[in-house]
Design a protein around this motif. Sequence first.
Motif, mmCIF file in Angstrom:
data_model
loop_
_atom_site.group_PDB
_atom_site.id
_atom_site.type_symbol
_atom_site.label_atom_id
_atom_site.label_comp_id
_atom_site.label_asym_id
_atom_site.label_seq_id
_atom_site.Cartn_x
_atom_site.Cartn_y
_atom_site.Cartn_z
ATOM 1 N N UNK A 8 -6.695 0.244 3.728
ATOM 2 C CA UNK A 8 -6.105 -0.569 2.657
ATOM 3 C C UNK A 8 -5.218 0.295 1.762
ATOM 4 N N UNK A 9 -5.680 1.503 1.441
ATOM 5 C CA UNK A 9 -4.858 2.411 0.624
ATOM 6 C C UNK A 9 -3.541 2.734 1.330
ATOM 7 N N UNK A 10 -3.614 3.038 2.622
ATOM 8 C CA UNK A 10 -2.398 3.355 3.380
ATOM 9 C C UNK A 10 -1.483 2.139 3.460
ATOM 10 N N UNK A 11 -2.057 0.969 3.741
ATOM 11 C CA UNK A 11 -1.254 -0.254 3.851
ATOM 12 C C UNK A 11 -0.586 -0.563 2.514
ATOM 13 N N UNK A 12 -1.297 -0.406 1.412
ATOM 14 C CA UNK A 12 -0.715 -0.717 0.105
ATOM 15 C C UNK A 12 0.431 0.223 -0.249
ATOM 16 N N UNK A 13 0.319 1.483 0.147
ATOM 17 C CA UNK A 13 1.428 2.419 -0.079
ATOM 18 C C UNK A 13 2.671 1.977 0.694
ATOM 19 N N UNK A 14 2.471 1.586 1.938
ATOM 20 C CA UNK A 14 3.599 1.129 2.760
ATOM 21 C C UNK A 14 4.185 -0.175 2.216
ATOM 22 N N UNK A 15 3.325 -1.104 1.844
ATOM 23 C CA UNK A 15 3.801 -2.403 1.351
ATOM 24 C C UNK A 15 4.566 -2.267 0.030
ATOM 25 N N UNK A 16 4.203 -1.280 -0.778
ATOM 26 C CA UNK A 16 4.901 -1.102 -2.058
ATOM 27 C C UNK A 16 6.358 -0.701 -1.857
ATOM 28 N N UNK A 17 6.691 -0.174 -0.688
ATOM 29 C CA UNK A 17 8.058 0.263 -0.399
ATOM 30 C C UNK A 17 8.890 -0.798 0.323
#
Length: 184
Positions: A8-17
């Motif tokens: 979830x942390x990795x996905x949220x970093x990607x989604x923020x971009x």
Amino acid sequence: CMKIEYFIKKQNRLLSKIQFEFMRDEYFSFLQSDEKLIGLIGARGVGKTTLLLQYLKKSKQKYLYIIADDIIFQDIKLYDIADEFYTLGGRVLVIDEIHKYPNFELELKKIYDFLSLEVIFSGSSALKLDNAKADLSRRAVIYEIEGMSFREFIELKEGLILPSFSLEEILENHVDIAYELLEI
């Protein structure tokens, strides 16, 4: 839950971009089908990952995005992550770069057979699902993502949205179309 939190942390970093200035809308219909197992294949750089992340960012369902070549898969199985996610109420599992996961066919088959998850996966166009060990060809619906058209490239680089025309329209009305495009 620690494994899910990691993703979830990795996905949220990607989604923020992820941005929506340019979208390949025609491919969204593939992702919005009622199919349980959807595969997107295509050459490197055609936009599979961007398409998936744009889709998820707009999704209202509980989803999890994972990249199949993540180092965490040295210690755990793809099915175990899917099972944990499903137990927590997950509905859509997106697995990017599936071709980099060893024996992915067996893991996808197990997820398909035992969990009520919608699974969307992406991989190289070299992916040979017809001959996959677990016979995914009967379970998965595969869509090929093509490279950008010249019209899409102009939209991406110049922000200029041009109409699209079928080959038949171009052959029959090329002069009128040329004048129409000059007015844009």
